[in-house]
Design a protein around this motif. Structure first.
Motif, short mmCIF file in Angstrom:
data_model
loop_
_atom_site.label_atom_id
_atom_site.label_comp_id
_atom_site.label_asym_id
_atom_site.label_seq_id
_atom_site.Cartn_x
_atom_site.Cartn_y
_atom_site.Cartn_z
N MET A 1 23.40 30.28 -12.44
CA MET A 1 23.97 31.39 -13.21
C MET A 1 25.26 31.91 -12.59
O MET A 1 26.27 32.08 -13.29
CB MET A 1 22.96 32.54 -13.30
N HIS A 2 25.24 32.16 -11.29
CA HIS A 2 26.38 32.85 -10.69
C HIS A 2 27.56 31.95 -10.38
O HIS A 2 28.69 32.44 -10.33
CB HIS A 2 25.91 33.66 -9.48
N THR A 3 27.35 30.66 -10.23
CA THR A 3 28.50 29.77 -10.13
C THR A 3 29.22 29.70 -11.48
O THR A 3 30.45 29.69 -11.53
CB THR A 3 28.12 28.36 -9.63
N LYS A 4 28.45 29.72 -12.57
CA LYS A 4 29.06 29.75 -13.90
C LYS A 4 29.80 31.07 -14.12
O LYS A 4 30.92 31.10 -14.65
CB LYS A 4 27.99 29.56 -14.97
N ASP A 5 29.17 32.18 -13.73
CA ASP A 5 29.79 33.50 -13.88
C ASP A 5 31.08 33.58 -13.06
O ASP A 5 32.08 34.15 -13.53
CB ASP A 5 28.84 34.62 -13.45
N ALA A 6 31.07 33.04 -11.86
CA ALA A 6 32.27 33.05 -11.01
C ALA A 6 33.40 32.27 -11.66
O ALA A 6 34.56 32.70 -11.66
CB ALA A 6 31.94 32.49 -9.63
N ARG A 7 33.08 31.12 -12.23
CA ARG A 7 34.11 30.32 -12.90
C ARG A 7 34.71 31.08 -14.08
O ARG A 7 35.92 31.03 -14.31
CB ARG A 7 33.52 29.00 -13.39
N LYS A 8 33.87 31.80 -14.82
CA LYS A 8 34.37 32.59 -15.96
C LYS A 8 35.35 33.66 -15.50
O LYS A 8 36.23 34.05 -16.26
CB LYS A 8 33.20 33.23 -16.71
#
Length: 148
Positions: free
Chosen positions: A54-61
């Protein structure tokens, strides 16, 4: 891994309490990318695949780079993080693994060079919140979605 239960349905009040903590963290004024770095690093330490996904995706966003995400587990040996981020990551590790001596005076001083007392407490709350999410996810058997 198959989920043991849906904790959101099993205890909606607990889930709502966690959402309130999360809301607080995002209202502190801390840098959003730093919050995601904290979430990723704590999740790496705790071994929470669901939260890492979840948070690697959120960071990329938020515009975080792949390089900085990939190097996060070795942040001390990498020059891609600011001194403030390094201080936040050191605090993240100290609080996440609190039984390894707590937060040393050295880490405290390092953090205080970049963050005031209010921000220091906000950082601790961000770290505590992701640690709690990690423990909920791991204890109830949540896992990252399989990509085939």
């Amino acid at each position: 891994m198959e989920a043991r239960m849906n904790y959101r349905k099993a205890n909606p009040q607990a889930f709502q309490a966690m959402l309130q903590l999360e809301k607080y963290v995002h209202e502190t004024g801390l840098d959003k990318k730093l919050i995601e770095l904290i979430k990723i690093r704590a999740s790496q330490i705790n071994g929470c695949a669901f939260c890492l996904d979840m948070h690697t995706k959120d960071a990329r966003k938020l515009g975080e780079t792949e390089q900085r995400i990939y190097l996060l587990s070795a942040w001390r040996e990498s020059a891609v993080y600011t001194e403030a981020e390094r201080a936040g990551l050191a605090l993240t590790e100290a609080v996440t693994v609190i039984t390894n001596g707590g937060v040393s005076d050295e880490v405290y001083k390092q953090v205080r060079e970049h963050f005031d007392e209010n921000q220091y407490v906000s950082l601790i709350m961000a770290i505590n919140t992701i640690n709690c999410w990690n423990r909920l996810a791991i204890s109830t058997g949540m896992s990252a979605p399989a990509i085939l």
